[in-house]
Structures are given as structure tokens and as C-alpha cells.
Enzyme design. Structure first.
Site, PDB file in Angstrom:
ATOM      1  CG  ASN A  34      11.625  14.905 -31.038  1.00  0.00           C
ATOM      2  OD1 ASN A  34      11.615  15.664 -30.084  1.00  0.00           O
ATOM      3  ND2 ASN A  34      10.527  14.752 -31.762  1.00  0.00           N
ATOM      4  CB  THR A  35      13.289  15.384 -36.177  1.00  0.00           C
ATOM      5  OG1 THR A  35      13.590  16.396 -35.207  1.00  0.00           O
ATOM      6  CG2 THR A  35      12.737  16.043 -37.424  1.00  0.00           C
TER       7      THR A  35
ATOM      8  CE  LYS B  11      19.039  15.740 -25.227  1.00  0.00           C
ATOM      9  NZ  LYS B  11      18.114  15.896 -26.354  1.00  0.00           N
TER      10      LYS B  11
ATOM     11  N   GLY C 268      18.026  17.042 -35.774  1.00  0.00           N
ATOM     12  CA  GLY C 268      17.019  17.217 -36.815  1.00  0.00           C
ATOM     13  C   GLY C 268      17.520  17.002 -38.226  1.00  0.00           C
TER      14      GLY C 268
END
Lengths: 257, 65
Positions: A206-207, A96, A157
Site C-alpha cells: 500500500n504505502t 483480512k 508503513g
């Protein structure tokens, strides 16, 4: 079935492995999400603490594919060297590719990104570039050898969802056959459902999961949203209208005429 | 010979990169290395000499998004 390079996958959720309250919660979230790909990274290892060794054991026990990232890299050279290191330690040609150009928004440096992608693809890497929704950059990345693109939904995020719907729709329409994974910016499961309703192939989260009050429940919620979004896309959503259109037939309406 | 390892200064007593990793206690840890910004594969560590002032990175798997 989602095809990313030679891999065929059932899940359309790629899960980031950072920021969980504990390794046990990360493991439970991966299982709850039924995801098949987890992103990982490389960091400096202290000989005394050996923090990375335990983490790597945990990931291997989960039996998922890993997608190593080049997070934190700001130049072609840093990203290429990190990719070489990741390939050795993780045993995969997947990378990535992140080359950050601006620290407040973590916006990719798309010029360095395309240069690094070209170098790595020529060396046999299967590159997943973290990019913007820019059509010309997307063209360059495909010409450089990328077979998957990862446009951002919103800054990493931020939890803001799909910031530029027009641009993302244009990207989807322009590259109907390229796997497109929304990477970054997801806040709630409805954002992920929306991405798949628009025809995107998968999302990376993710976050939004790791920092939820209950990450395991949120992982399951994202998985359900993705299934709903994918099914909705396949079912063919209606086009929005500017005015009302009565759903109940008008023929035979009482008290008229 | 002074070597910068992960940003910290160390006095190396060995001849090369493999010896440095042993000296610092990495042992059998799963790590990957770079010397002055260039990747050095596991197989090449034993034959990679170090010079005073070299910068070594020793990285391992870590959580990431």
C-alpha cells in the site's frame, strides 16, 4: 496461478487502496499494477458527506476482487463485528483479519487474532490473517480454519522490507503448501522480488506505492519485480557461498605451469 | 431519546434503527450498521428498536490497506 481459497489469480500483487493523492491516481495504479485484488476498509459514514459512496463506486468500476480488512480493531469482538459488517456491505466472505496489539509497531495481537479467526472461519468466512512469522501462531491459525497466512515483512508503513529473513524462511519451509502473502513493510520493488525469490506466493503493498512520488510508475515497477521474483524462484537460485568460486574454467589457464 | 451515532449525540424521533437512519439522511446510501457493538443486518433494521443511550455505528466502504 495463485490460488487463494477458491479464487485463481494471475497477479501476485495485492494492492492497498489508502493514501493515494486522488481517486484517479488509485485507479491508474490498479491498472498499472494489473492487480486483481484491492484491499478496502470500513469507516464511519457522515450522512452529509457520504464519502464512502463515491469510493465504493470507483472500486466497483475497476472490476477487481475486494479484500476487506478489520484495520483499527483491537479486540476479538471489534474484529468479528467489523467482519460481519464488511461481509454485508462488500458481498464477500473474504476478510483480512487484523487485530492490533501494540500501537507503535502495529504488531498483531496473535492471541486475539487466533480467537477471532476461529470464530469467523466457523461462520464461513475465508480468513486472511495479518500475523507475524511465528511458526506456532501459524499452526494455530491453520488449525482455526485459515487457508492463507499473511505474515508481516516489517511494521505497516515502515518500508523496511523483510525484517526477519531467518524467521520468514523458516515459515516458508515449514508450510510449503500454504499460500503465504507478505503483508506490510514493503518499501521498494526489490523487497517484493526478494519475497518471491524466497518462495512467498504474493505480497500486499500500500504505502510504498501510494506515497511514491509517482504511484502509477511505482505500481508498474512492483508488478515487474514480482514477475522477476517469481520467475527466479521457479528457475532455482544458487546457494550463497562464503568464498569465491571462479566462474571462468581454470583448465588451460595461460602462464600457469 | 438520545442516541450516540458514530460518536455524536442525536435526538431520535423514530421508533427504531431504520427510522433513525432515514431521519439522519442516510437514505439509500450503502452503509452497514452495528448497535451497541453488535452487527445489525439491513433486513433487521426495521425491527430493531432503540433505547435511550444506545450506541449506533454507521459505516461505509473506505480506503484501506
Amino acid at each position: 496461478m495463485l490460488q487463494l481459497y477458491a479464487a485463481e489469480l494471475h497477479s501476485r500483487l495485492l494492492l492497498g487502496s489508502a493514501r493515494y493523492p486522488s481517486p484517479a491516481v488509485l485507479s491508474a495504479a490498479v491498472r498499472a499494477a494489473r492487480c486483481e485484488i484491492v484491499t478496502v476498509s470500513l469507516r464511519r459514514e457522515s450522512a452529509g458527506e457520504r464519502a464512502g459512496q463515491g469510493f465504493w463506486s470507483l472500486i466497483r468500476e475497476l472490476g477487481v476482487r475486494v479484500l476487506p480488512n478489520t484495520a483499527g480493531c483491537h479486540s476479538v469482538k471489534e474484529a468479528v463485528t467489523t467482519a460481519h459488517m464488511a461481509r454485508e456491505v462488500f458481498g464477500t466472505a473474504w476478510i483480512k483479519l487484523e487485530v492490533i496489539g501494540e500501537d507503535d509497531t502495529l504488531q498483531p495481537d496473535v492471541f486475539a487474532l487466533t480467537d477471532a479467526a476461529r470464530v469467523l472461519a466457523a461462520e464461513g468466512f475465508e480468513v486472511f490473517p495479518y500475523t507475524t512469522e511465528d511458526l506456532v501462531v501459524a499452526e494455530r491459525l491453520l488449525a482455526a480454519g485459515c487457508r492463507v497466512l499473511m505474515p508481516w515483512g516489517a511494521p505497516i508503513g515502515s518500508g523496511r522490507g523483510l525484517n526477519n529473513l531467518f524467521g520468514l524462511k523458516a515459515l516458508r519451509a515449514h508450510f510449503p503448501d500454504v499460500p503465504l502473502i507478505i503483508d506490510a513493510g514493503m518499501g521498494v520493488p526489490s523487497h517484493a522480488a526478494q519475497a518471491l525469490e524466497l518462495g512467498f506466493d504474493a505480497v500486499l503493498v500500500n504505502t510504498a506505492i501510494a506515497e511514491a512520488r509517482d504511484p502509477v510508475q511505482m505500481a508498474a515497477a512492483f508488478a515487474q519485480a514480482l514477475e522477476a521474483g517469481y520467475a527466479a524462484r521457479a528457475a532455482g537460485p544458487i546457494e550463497p557461498r562464503d568464498f569465491a568460486a571462479p566462474s571462468t574454467p581454470l583448465i588451460g589457464t595461460a602462464f600457469r605451469g | 431519546m438520545r442516541i450516540l451515532v458514530n460518536g455524536d449525540l442525536h435526538e431520535s424521533t423514530g421508533a427504531g434503527l431504520a427510522a433513525l437512519l432515514q431521519q439522519l439522511g442516510y437514505g439509500e446510501s450503502i452503509v452497514t450498521t452495528a448497535l451497541n457493538g453488535e452487527f445489525v443486518a439491513v433486513a433487521a433494521r426495521a425491527t430493531t428498536p432503540l433505547r435511550d443511550g444506545d450506541r449506533v455505528e454507521v459505516l461505509a466502504p473506505m480506503q484501506g490497506g
